[in-house]
Motif scaffolding. Structure first.
Motif, mmCIF file in Angstrom:
data_model
loop_
_atom_site.group_PDB
_atom_site.id
_atom_site.type_symbol
_atom_site.label_atom_id
_atom_site.label_comp_id
_atom_site.label_asym_id
_atom_site.label_seq_id
_atom_site.Cartn_x
_atom_site.Cartn_y
_atom_site.Cartn_z
ATOM 1 N N VAL A 362 12.573 75.121 17.862
ATOM 2 C CA VAL A 362 12.370 74.200 16.743
ATOM 3 C C VAL A 362 13.522 73.201 16.744
ATOM 4 O O VAL A 362 14.685 73.587 16.790
ATOM 5 C CB VAL A 362 12.329 74.956 15.397
ATOM 6 N N PRO A 363 13.259 71.896 16.717
ATOM 7 C CA PRO A 363 14.337 70.901 16.730
ATOM 8 C C PRO A 363 15.344 71.152 15.610
ATOM 9 O O PRO A 363 14.957 71.464 14.475
ATOM 10 C CB PRO A 363 13.593 69.576 16.537
ATOM 11 N N PRO A 364 16.629 71.038 15.886
ATOM 12 C CA PRO A 364 17.654 71.311 14.867
ATOM 13 C C PRO A 364 17.522 70.437 13.632
ATOM 14 O O PRO A 364 17.971 70.824 12.543
ATOM 15 C CB PRO A 364 18.970 71.014 15.605
ATOM 16 N N GLU A 365 16.916 69.281 13.773
ATOM 17 C CA GLU A 365 16.823 68.350 12.633
ATOM 18 C C GLU A 365 16.038 68.924 11.465
ATOM 19 O O GLU A 365 16.227 68.491 10.318
ATOM 20 C CB GLU A 365 16.187 67.028 13.092
ATOM 21 N N TYR A 366 15.183 69.907 11.712
ATOM 22 C CA TYR A 366 14.441 70.518 10.614
ATOM 23 C C TYR A 366 15.334 71.368 9.708
ATOM 24 O O TYR A 366 14.894 71.810 8.647
ATOM 25 C CB TYR A 366 13.285 71.363 11.161
ATOM 26 N N ARG A 367 16.575 71.583 10.111
ATOM 27 C CA ARG A 367 17.535 72.275 9.253
ATOM 28 C C ARG A 367 18.142 71.349 8.198
ATOM 29 O O ARG A 367 18.865 71.813 7.305
ATOM 30 C CB ARG A 367 18.675 72.850 10.104
ATOM 31 N N VAL A 421 24.889 74.950 14.512
ATOM 32 C CA VAL A 421 24.642 76.163 15.305
ATOM 33 C C VAL A 421 23.410 75.988 16.185
ATOM 34 O O VAL A 421 23.381 76.456 17.333
ATOM 35 C CB VAL A 421 24.476 77.379 14.375
ATOM 36 N N ASP A 422 22.375 75.318 15.677
ATOM 37 C CA ASP A 422 21.171 75.098 16.471
ATOM 38 C C ASP A 422 21.360 74.013 17.523
ATOM 39 O O ASP A 422 20.600 73.947 18.490
ATOM 40 C CB ASP A 422 20.002 74.711 15.558
ATOM 41 N N THR A 423 22.354 73.147 17.334
ATOM 42 C CA THR A 423 22.558 72.033 18.257
ATOM 43 C C THR A 423 23.317 72.460 19.506
ATOM 44 O O THR A 423 22.972 72.053 20.617
ATOM 45 C CB THR A 423 23.321 70.887 17.565
ATOM 46 N N TYR A 424 24.339 73.271 19.329
ATOM 47 C CA TYR A 424 25.167 73.687 20.465
ATOM 48 C C TYR A 424 24.833 75.124 20.851
ATOM 49 O O TYR A 424 24.054 75.801 20.185
ATOM 50 C CB TYR A 424 26.651 73.550 20.126
ATOM 51 N N SER A 425 25.434 75.589 21.920
ATOM 52 C CA SER A 425 25.143 76.940 22.404
ATOM 53 C C SER A 425 26.413 77.553 22.963
ATOM 54 O O SER A 425 27.414 76.872 23.207
ATOM 55 C CB SER A 425 24.058 76.911 23.496
ATOM 56 N N GLY A 426 26.362 78.872 23.168
ATOM 57 C CA GLY A 426 27.477 79.580 23.773
ATOM 58 C C GLY A 426 28.765 79.427 22.996
ATOM 59 O O GLY A 426 28.791 79.340 21.769
ATOM 60 N N SER A 427 29.876 79.371 23.727
ATOM 61 C CA SER A 427 31.187 79.283 23.094
ATOM 62 C C SER A 427 31.420 77.940 22.433
ATOM 63 O O SER A 427 32.346 77.793 21.640
ATOM 64 C CB SER A 427 32.279 79.538 24.140
ATOM 65 N N LYS A 486 17.944 63.517 17.873
ATOM 66 C CA LYS A 486 17.635 63.791 19.271
ATOM 67 C C LYS A 486 18.368 62.835 20.193
ATOM 68 O O LYS A 486 18.922 63.238 21.232
ATOM 69 C CB LYS A 486 16.131 63.698 19.501
ATOM 70 N N LYS A 487 18.420 61.563 19.812
ATOM 71 C CA LYS A 487 19.108 60.570 20.641
ATOM 72 C C LYS A 487 20.614 60.824 20.658
ATOM 73 O O LYS A 487 21.268 60.750 21.703
ATOM 74 C CB LYS A 487 18.821 59.165 20.113
ATOM 75 N N ILE A 488 21.177 61.162 19.486
ATOM 76 C CA ILE A 488 22.607 61.440 19.405
ATOM 77 C C ILE A 488 22.951 62.674 20.237
ATOM 78 O O ILE A 488 23.976 62.710 20.927
ATOM 79 C CB ILE A 488 23.037 61.627 17.930
ATOM 80 N N ARG A 489 22.095 63.686 20.188
ATOM 81 C CA ARG A 489 22.333 64.899 20.964
ATOM 82 C C ARG A 489 22.337 64.611 22.465
ATOM 83 O O ARG A 489 23.061 65.265 23.229
ATOM 84 C CB ARG A 489 21.280 65.958 20.640
ATOM 85 N N SER A 490 21.544 63.644 22.897
ATOM 86 C CA SER A 490 21.463 63.337 24.324
ATOM 87 C C SER A 490 22.753 62.747 24.866
ATOM 88 O O SER A 490 23.003 62.781 26.073
ATOM 89 C CB SER A 490 20.305 62.358 24.582
ATOM 90 N N TYR A 491 23.596 62.197 23.985
ATOM 91 C CA TYR A 491 24.872 61.616 24.411
ATOM 92 C C TYR A 491 26.009 62.637 24.398
ATOM 93 O O TYR A 491 27.144 62.304 24.735
ATOM 94 C CB TYR A 491 25.253 60.442 23.506
ATOM 95 N N SER A 492 25.725 63.863 24.001
ATOM 96 C CA SER A 492 26.778 64.857 23.875
ATOM 97 C C SER A 492 27.381 65.209 25.239
ATOM 98 O O SER A 492 26.696 65.163 26.271
ATOM 99 C CB SER A 492 26.229 66.132 23.218
ATOM 100 N N HIS A 493 28.681 65.546 25.238
ATOM 101 C CA HIS A 493 29.346 65.986 26.460
ATOM 102 C C HIS A 493 29.039 67.453 26.764
ATOM 103 O O HIS A 493 29.429 67.963 27.819
ATOM 104 C CB HIS A 493 30.859 65.812 26.328
ATOM 105 N N TYR A 494 28.353 68.137 25.850
ATOM 106 C CA TYR A 494 28.056 69.554 26.011
ATOM 107 C C TYR A 494 26.544 69.740 26.028
ATOM 108 O O TYR A 494 25.771 68.861 25.626
ATOM 109 C CB TYR A 494 28.696 70.364 24.881
ATOM 110 N N THR A 496 23.074 70.504 24.903
ATOM 111 C CA THR A 496 22.369 70.517 23.619
ATOM 112 C C THR A 496 20.870 70.545 23.891
ATOM 113 O O THR A 496 20.418 70.182 24.975
ATOM 114 C CB THR A 496 22.709 69.269 22.772
ATOM 115 N N PRO A 497 20.063 70.977 22.920
ATOM 116 C CA PRO A 497 18.617 71.030 23.137
ATOM 117 C C PRO A 497 18.044 69.647 23.408
ATOM 118 O O PRO A 497 18.497 68.639 22.846
ATOM 119 C CB PRO A 497 18.083 71.593 21.812
ATOM 120 N N THR A 498 17.045 69.587 24.256
ATOM 121 C CA THR A 498 16.384 68.316 24.576
ATOM 122 C C THR A 498 15.088 68.133 23.803
ATOM 123 O O THR A 498 14.445 67.113 23.922
ATOM 124 C CB THR A 498 16.086 68.256 26.082
ATOM 125 N N TYR A 499 14.687 69.147 23.046
ATOM 126 C CA TYR A 499 13.428 69.061 22.304
ATOM 127 C C TYR A 499 13.667 68.424 20.939
ATOM 128 O O TYR A 499 14.778 68.334 20.458
ATOM 129 C CB TYR A 499 12.767 70.421 22.138
#
Length: 499
Positions: A362-367, A421-427, A486-494, A496-499
């Protein structure tokens, strides 16, 4: 106890991936391992009854009760001394600003929670950190109740905060280790409610305790709550950190264990996750930077109330100390309404999206729905309070204004944390949380130190309005993330979900 593996050093690591890694390691045993006659029966950690995901509902509920109780105790310490400055000034001969230091230093110490608690809990386990923190914090709180030096009081309060702080840092991890993402909404809301409910309840208790028994009894009251937490934690607490439980289970089943990382690797992971990366993410990740700024400013505004409420209601409406403490009932009401809003958004807006997307996608934006709602309540509440806090307006008006602020503050905080929490993963999640804690408690500890000076210089209306203008400036944050997330997440250096 054997050290953790490199994979398990990640606070937000997926336990299922860790289980698969452990299984892969067991499959590669050579002839030497075979001579030790390990148990050849198949072992699936995902179906193992010792896996916290598979625990009975009652056991999970008990762990939530334990973590929530400890979080409430920790947050209680932030403001239970908010009515003590006058007595501290009389006893120790300090200034008004200095008399607030025992409160601020405790809050500053809470910012160290992720730095200390996260890595330690992944080495020795969550449960020993909870118990050790309670015992250490209790000893320093006892010292604060008995000390006769103002410098000693400040040091002891700070050290008590350092020991209590890890409970706030690892509580979310405990929940994530027991519940899959689609089931975390309610338990996470109940847990996160505590750091907000504590600062609402503590000033009420502190006002009556300080006025009738003296400021030292605020510390004795903390110890009473601590005893209750220990009575819950020691007999009923369970370890939840998956890598440690997997190792214990592997030993029971006589399965080979994965190789342990070197001490150098552990130190490098510690510095990266809890120190270097959080600072880097604050300046390079728009999601982390803006969320930390927004949450920190509004959380700090809540802490200005510890000095502003007595200033307003004792100065304008001639309330007694106890009556000023009762004003904070409005904070409690607002927090409860905020929790209800979070739950309704979870049930009505987030969960309907689960069947429409692949599992756990589920896209993080729904949070962000609660944050968008709450962002509107914050400036309305602050301007309402600013311009009705005067003698010709009944005292009930500024008291009622605090309710939508507390409501909006909780909605913004929980929603944006869930989005992170839904945007990033792992450590990377742990680093983002560490950045949030450092900024949030850093500002929250600093604001009360200059609140009285600000209100004296600007007046009640404009001082509170200044806080309202800050909330207006930051209001677009959740709305922008919802629209362009979604667009902002695509520019992340880590990752992040693509959905």
């Amino acid at each position: 106890m054997a050290p953790i593996t490199p994979e398990s050093a990640d606070v937000g690591a997926n336990p299922q991936d860790l289980a698969e890694k452990a299984q892969d390691d067991t499959k590669g045993s050579d002839s030497d391992e075979a001579s030790k006659e390990p148990d050849a029966s198949p072992w699936d950690w995902n179906k193992d009854p010792e896996n916290p995901y598979n625990w009975p509902a009652g056991r999970k509920a008990m762990q939530i009760a334990i973590t929530a109780s400890i979080a409430f105790l920790t947050s209680l310490g932030t403001s239970i001394m908010s009515s003590s400055p006058s007595q501290l000034k009389a006893e120790f001969g300090v200034t008004t600003t200095q008399s607030i230091l025992p409160l601020s230093l405790y809050v500053f110490a809470l910012g160290l929670g992720p730095v200390v608690g996260g890595p330690l809990s992944e080495t020795v386990g969550r449960l020993p950190v909870y118990i050790g923190g309670l015992i250490g914090g209790g000893l320093f709180t006892l010292g604060a109740a008995l000390v006769h030096s103002f410098a000693g009081l400040n040091i002891l309060r700070f050290l008590a905060g350092v020991f209590f702080a890890p409970s706030l840092a690892i509580g979310a991890g405990t929940i994530n280790e027991m519940y899959q993402p689609q089931h975390r909404g309610l338990p996470a809301t109940l847990f996160i409610l505590m750091p907000f409910l504590g600062p609402g309840v503590a000033p009420i208790m502190g006002a009556f305790i300080t006025h009738r028994k003296g400021w030292r009894w605020t510390q004795w009251t903390m110890l009473f709550f601590l005893a209750f937490c220990l009575l819950l934690t020691v007999p009923f607490g369970r370890e939840t950190f998956h890598p440690i439980l997997q190792r214990r289970r592997a030993k029971q089943l006589n399965h080979p264990l994965p190789p342990a990382p070197s001490r150098r690797h552990q130190i490098k992971e510690f510095l990266t996750i809890t120190v270097l990366r959080p600072l880097l993410m604050l300046v390079t990740e728009p999601i982390v930077g803006l969320i930390c700024l927004y949450v920190a400013c509004e959380f700090a505004t809540l802490f200005t109330f510890f000095a502003a409420v007595p200033y307003i209601f004792e100065g304008v409406y001639h309330f007694s100390v106890e009556q000023s403490g009762l004003v904070f009932v409005s904070v409690v009401i607002g927090c409860l309404l905020g929790s209800l809003t979070i739950i309704l958004c979870e049930v009505l807006l987030y969960r309907p999206q689960i069947p429409r997307h692949p599992p756990h996608m589920v896209p993080p934006e729904y949070r962000l729905y609660p944050a968008m709602l709450g962002s509107l309540g914050l400036p309305v509440a602050l301007f309402w309070m600013a311009w009705t806090s005067r003698p010709e307006v009944h005292w009930i008006s500024p008291i009622l204004a605090i309710i939508p602020f507390a409501w909006g503050n909780l909605c913004v905080f929980i929603s944006l944390v869930q989005f992170t929490v839904d945007t990033y993963s792992g450590s990377v999640v742990a680093s983002a949380v560490a950045a949030g804690s450092l900024t949030r408690y850093g500002l929250a500890g600093a604001f009360p130190l200059f609140t009285i000076q600000m209100y004296n210089k600007l007046g009640i209306a404009w001082a509170t309005s200044l806080l309202g203008f800050i909330s207006i400036a930051l209001l677009p944050v959740p709305w922008v993330f919802f629209k362009y997330g979604k667009k902002i997440r695509s520019y992340s250096h880590y990752e992040t979900p693509t959905y």
